[in-house]
Scaffold this active site. Structure first.
Site, PDB file in Angstrom:
ATOM      1  N   GLN A 136       0.800  -1.210   0.000  1.00  0.00           N
ATOM      2  CA  GLN A 136       0.000   0.000   0.000  1.00  0.00           C
ATOM      3  C   GLN A 136       0.842   1.274   0.000  1.00  0.00           C
ATOM      4  OE1 GLN A 136      -3.265  -0.651  -0.198  1.00  0.00           O
ATOM      5  NE2 GLN A 136      -3.820   1.478  -0.507  1.00  0.00           N
ATOM      6  N   SER A 179       2.923  -5.190  -4.713  1.00  0.00           N
ATOM      7  CA  SER A 179       2.173  -5.630  -5.885  1.00  0.00           C
ATOM      8  C   SER A 179       2.003  -4.454  -6.830  1.00  0.00           C
ATOM      9  CB  SER A 179       0.800  -6.170  -5.458  1.00  0.00           C
ATOM     10  OG  SER A 179       0.061  -6.606  -6.577  1.00  0.00           O
ATOM     11  N   HIS A 204      -0.072  -3.662  -9.160  1.00  0.00           N
ATOM     12  CA  HIS A 204      -1.373  -3.052  -9.433  1.00  0.00           C
ATOM     13  C   HIS A 204      -1.715  -1.952  -8.435  1.00  0.00           C
ATOM     14  CE1 HIS A 204      -2.895  -5.617  -6.165  1.00  0.00           C
ATOM     15  NE2 HIS A 204      -3.991  -4.880  -6.184  1.00  0.00           N
ATOM     16  N   CYS A 252      -9.890  -7.267   2.595  1.00  0.00           N
ATOM     17  CA  CYS A 252      -9.443  -8.600   2.164  1.00  0.00           C
ATOM     18  C   CYS A 252     -10.617  -9.537   1.904  1.00  0.00           C
ATOM     19  CB  CYS A 252      -8.537  -9.225   3.223  1.00  0.00           C
ATOM     20  SG  CYS A 252      -7.051  -8.276   3.565  1.00  0.00           S
TER      21      CYS A 252
END
Length: 350
Positions: A63, A80, A82, A206
């Protein structure tokens, strides 16, 4: 596996983290910043303690990496692509020099034992290029988004009653702000806001497809009902934030009216009974926030020092009833088994 508790801001303390380390600890893990409430963790301090204890520290920087480097002498870091606008399906693993590391699972000798097959080089290059592009604008955009999220954090409690804004107010990611509204169902509120043209989230990031309370909010001990998570992407116009702040009070009021939330005018009392000196509220079969709404309606019917016993079989009540007591200045006594569900005891203090 040992877990380290967080405070009501969603932050671990370095001392509690140190206490969790043992001689046989093989790996320590820590998020650099939380996905749901935006609170940043003391990675540098924790990394130093892990280094002294001889324990490698793995940092989940998914994040935060798009906003800047992760400080500290950590051992491994994951992210990550994305999350910063790069291609989906590309993960990042950084292993600091000097850290012993061996790939798990099948490996391909043509890839130096790092992967099970040929690496997706175009996607890897795209991930690196997109991260470089985002970071070039991150510092300036962070200042602008922080001002907008601070505006939301300050004005939501002014325009909507019974709201708890969660997360660290200072050490936080620029574009995330989270708050919870008493007497509101989160999914219903999301539908109201969606009709007004706003796409926000509620509950766990999540497990958003389930109705279980957010494990993050549960760990923090804050209100989970009526939870709204606002994520401001890069380039969010100030006008959108102002319109959101204008629409939100009406949306919350509409949901509360549908659910029969407490109001200044007299409202129909829920099904109650008296067991000795205890007022019993039967909220079995009703999902939160209904058990909390019914508790709020009857708390004034017991004398100061009296007790309300709320019967509920909704797991969210285990978090929301203590959170309501914290917000209302009442005493949460605890829970006890019941013939059905669980009984939550609340003592009236004022």
């Amino acid at each position: 596996m040992r877990q380290v508790a967080v405070d009501r801001m969603g932050v671990v303390s370095a001392s509690s983290y140190a206490a969790a380390l043992r001689p046989d600890t093989a790996l320590a893990c820590l998020q650099s910043a939380n996905h749901e409430v935006g609170s940043e963790q003391p990675v540098g301090a924790v990394a130093e303690l892990c280094r002294e204890a001889g324990v490698p520290l793995l940092v989940d920087a998914a994040q935060s990496l798009g906003w800047g480097r992760v400080a500290g002498d950590w051992s491994l870091l994951t992210a990550s692509a994305h999350k910063w606008g790069g291609p989906s399906g590309v993960g990042l693993l950084v292993v600091r020099k000097g850290v012993r590391f061996a790939a798990q699972g099948p490996v391909d000798e043509r890839e130096s034992g790092r992967a099970a097959g040929f690496e997706n080089l175009p996607a890897i290059v795209a991930a690196a290029a997109s991260l470089r592009a985002v970071r070039a604008e991150a510092a300036q955009e962070a200042v602008r988004l922080r001002e907008l999220t601070e505006r939301i954090r300050a004005r939501v409690p002014e325009s909507v009653s019974d709201v708890e804004v969660v997360g660290d107010p200072v050490r936080r990611l620029p574009g995330i702000v989270t708050f919870s509204c008493l007497y509101v169902d989160g999914e219903t509120l999301l539908h109201e806001l969606d009709r007004a043209g706003f796409s926000v989230s509620s509950g766990s990031s999540c497990t958003s497809s389930t109705l279980t309370p957010s494990h993050v909010l549960k760990a923090m001990g804050v209100l989970s009902e009526g939870n709204v998570r606002v994520s401001l992407p890069l380039g969010t116009p100030e006008e959108d934030v102002e319109r959101f702040l204008a629409v939100l009070p009406g949306a919350v009021a509409a949901v509360r009216e549908k659910l029969g939330a407490p109001a200044p005018a007299p409202a129909p009392a829920p099904a109650t009974s008296v067991r000795e000196d205890v007022l019993v509220v039967d909220a079995l079969g009703k999902r939160c926030p209904i058990p909390v709404i019914e508790l709020a309606k009857v708390i004034g019917d017991v004398p100061v020092g009296g007790t309300v016993r709320v019967l509920s079989d909704d797991e969210a009540a285990r978090l929301d009833i203590p959170a309501w007591c914290e917000m209302r200045g009442q005493q949460y006594v605890g829970e006890e088994p019941a013939d059905r569900g669980t009984a939550y005891l609340v003592r009236r203090v004022s």
